[in-house]
Design an enzyme around this catalytic site. Structure first.
Site, PDB file in Angstrom:
ATOM      1  CG  HIS A 163      -2.039   0.979   1.148  1.00  0.00           C
ATOM      2  ND1 HIS A 163      -1.880   2.319   1.456  1.00  0.00           N
ATOM      3  CD2 HIS A 163      -3.337   0.823   0.778  1.00  0.00           C
ATOM      4  CE1 HIS A 163      -3.044   2.930   1.295  1.00  0.00           C
ATOM      5  NE2 HIS A 163      -3.937   2.060   0.889  1.00  0.00           N
ATOM      6  CG  ASP A 187      -7.875  -2.157  -2.570  1.00  0.00           C
ATOM      7  OD1 ASP A 187      -9.020  -1.720  -2.371  1.00  0.00           O
ATOM      8  OD2 ASP A 187      -6.871  -1.444  -2.524  1.00  0.00           O
TER       9      ASP A 187
END
Length: 435
Positions: A311, A369
């Site tokens: 991320h 995600d």
């Protein structure tokens, strides 16, 4: 005024300048450079705004190094387990968790605003059936200003409040309508006896021919998806909402701008990209070929990309991912999908990423995600609707950030500067003299 100063010196003859340093309640200190241009004739240069605080906020805090996400000071791990989505909405909007009576009142108000103007059905008919649902959503959310123009005075606190309620309440209806329109099924009206998430699932998957059966596990999973995506500090879409709002634009237009920004694959399309990656591996041969795919990912000469891992902000484990992982396994177990080839593939990829030194050293852990895409796929949500679900979840964050900005007496229209490196001043030659 701050007593702590930062002294900036220059080697080009410009005199040194002192700038105040401000401390937040947590997080890095900031240097107030608002007078930099006036005192030195210089701007700062910060592409992507990675070292620039463009606003003050009390809503969400992220510590990427520690893997920490706080909503109004509360850890996401506690919010996701002990609160539902509408309680989270109340918290983000008002700064405190609701009492039971305030929660009931808030839920009742939202529930009574879930219907949209009947004429909006005709608005949908102006789109092609094969239009991407996000394209439709950008249009219909922006169009809310044409249907609810009685609450567009941004300087009126009551107008701001009712606009926030309308956006939170109507977004599930609009998202479900976009889906139903794309598959040629009739729109399903909201049902006030259902919870926020259960109502949305019925509008998505129900039909007028039969009663829709509520699955509590799936409703709880959707509610967690919404909570985990409700706000995430000053990301691209939130910054867009604030920038649009700084011009005095109405809240519906600002949220539509946020949705348009979220549509970008580097932002809200990440979970859709994860499913595309998994499908590509499946076409290669599935679990049998996963080792070959991992080798390609590690090869700097290869174009293969590992989606859903790591991320930009979290340099440690994404705190939302652990929560979403629990939900992922719960949903797969509930639906009996443990033997589904695609889901077996995703779990094997997760195992490799958590055990392989290559990924561990680079802190390429599965992010939210990765799991949310798997969960939504299992629930029957098509991949082109994933970003719409993200927009539904993030609406409360956007409108909370917008409201905070409008209420700030120091806010002004956004006007980023630039480092210009184009042509210097020159004169226009007559047409027949141009080479």
């Amino acid at each position: 005024m701050s007593d702590t100063k930062a002294t900036i010196s220059f080697t080009d003859g410009t005199p040194s300048v002192d700038f105040p340093i401000y401390k937040g309640s947590i997080g890095p200190d900031v240097i107030d450079i608002r007078k930099l241009y006036g005192q030195t004739g210089k701007f700062t240069f910060d592409p992507g705004f990675m070292s620039t605080a463009a606003c003050e906020s009390k809503i969400t805090y992220i510590d990427g190094d520690r893997g920490e996400l706080l909503y109004r000071g509360y850890p996401i791990e506690q919010i996701a387990v002990q609160c539902d989505y509408l309680e989270t909405c109340y918290l983000l909007l008002n700064g405190e968790l609701p009492t039971r009576s305030k929660r009931d009142q808030f839920v009742g108000t939202v529930t009574k605003h879930t219907m949209v103007h009947e004429q909006m059905q005709r608005f949908f008919q102006g789109f092609r059936r094969d239009a991407h649902p996000m394209a439709v959503l950008v249009g219909v959310v922006g169009a809310l200003a044409a249907f609810y123009h009685d609450s567009l005075d941004i300087n009126n606190a009551a107008h701001r409040e009712i606009s926030a309620i309308r956006l939170i309440a109507k977004m599930p209806t609009l998202v479900a309508m976009a889906y139903k329109y794309s598959i040629g099924q009739p729109f399903i009206y909201p049902k006030n006896s259902l919870s926020y998430s259960a109502n949305f699932m019925r509008m998505m998957f129900g039909n007028p021919c039969e009663d829709y059966e509520i699955n509590d596990v799936l409703v709880r999973a959707l509610d967690r998806i919404l909570i985990l995506h409700a706000d995430h500090e000053q990301n691209a879409s939130t910054s867009t909402v604030r920038l649009a709002g700084s011009s005095g634009a109405n809240p519906f237009a600002c949220i539509a701008a946020g949705i348009a920004t979220l549509w970008g694959p580097a932002h809200g399309g990440a979970n859709e990209a994860c499913l595309v990656m998994l499908n590509d591996i499946q076409k290669m041969g599935g679990v049998e070929k996963i080792g070959e795919f991992i080798k390609q990912v590690k090869d700097k000469q290869s174009t293969a990309k590992l989606m859903g891992f790591g991320h930009r902000v979290y340099k440690n484990y994404d705190p939302r991912a652990k929560l979403m992982r629990e939900t992922c396994h719960e949903v797969l177990g509930e639906l009996g999908l443990g033997d589904d080839p695609l889901f077996k593939l995703s779990m094997k990829l997760e195992q490799i990423a958590l055990e392989d030194d290559y990924f561990i050293q680079r802190k390429l852990y599965p992010n939210v995600d990765f799991y949310s895409g798997i969960v939504q796929k299992a629930m029957g949500i098509p991949t082109d609707m994933f970003t719409c679900i993200f927009a539904l979840a993030r609406t409360v964050g956007w409108i909370s950030q917008w409201t905070e900005m409008i209420a700030d007496p120091d806010y002004k229209i956004g006007r980023p500067r630039q480092l210009f490196n184009g042509a210097t001043r020159r004169d226009v030659l007559p047409l027949d003299q141009r080479s």
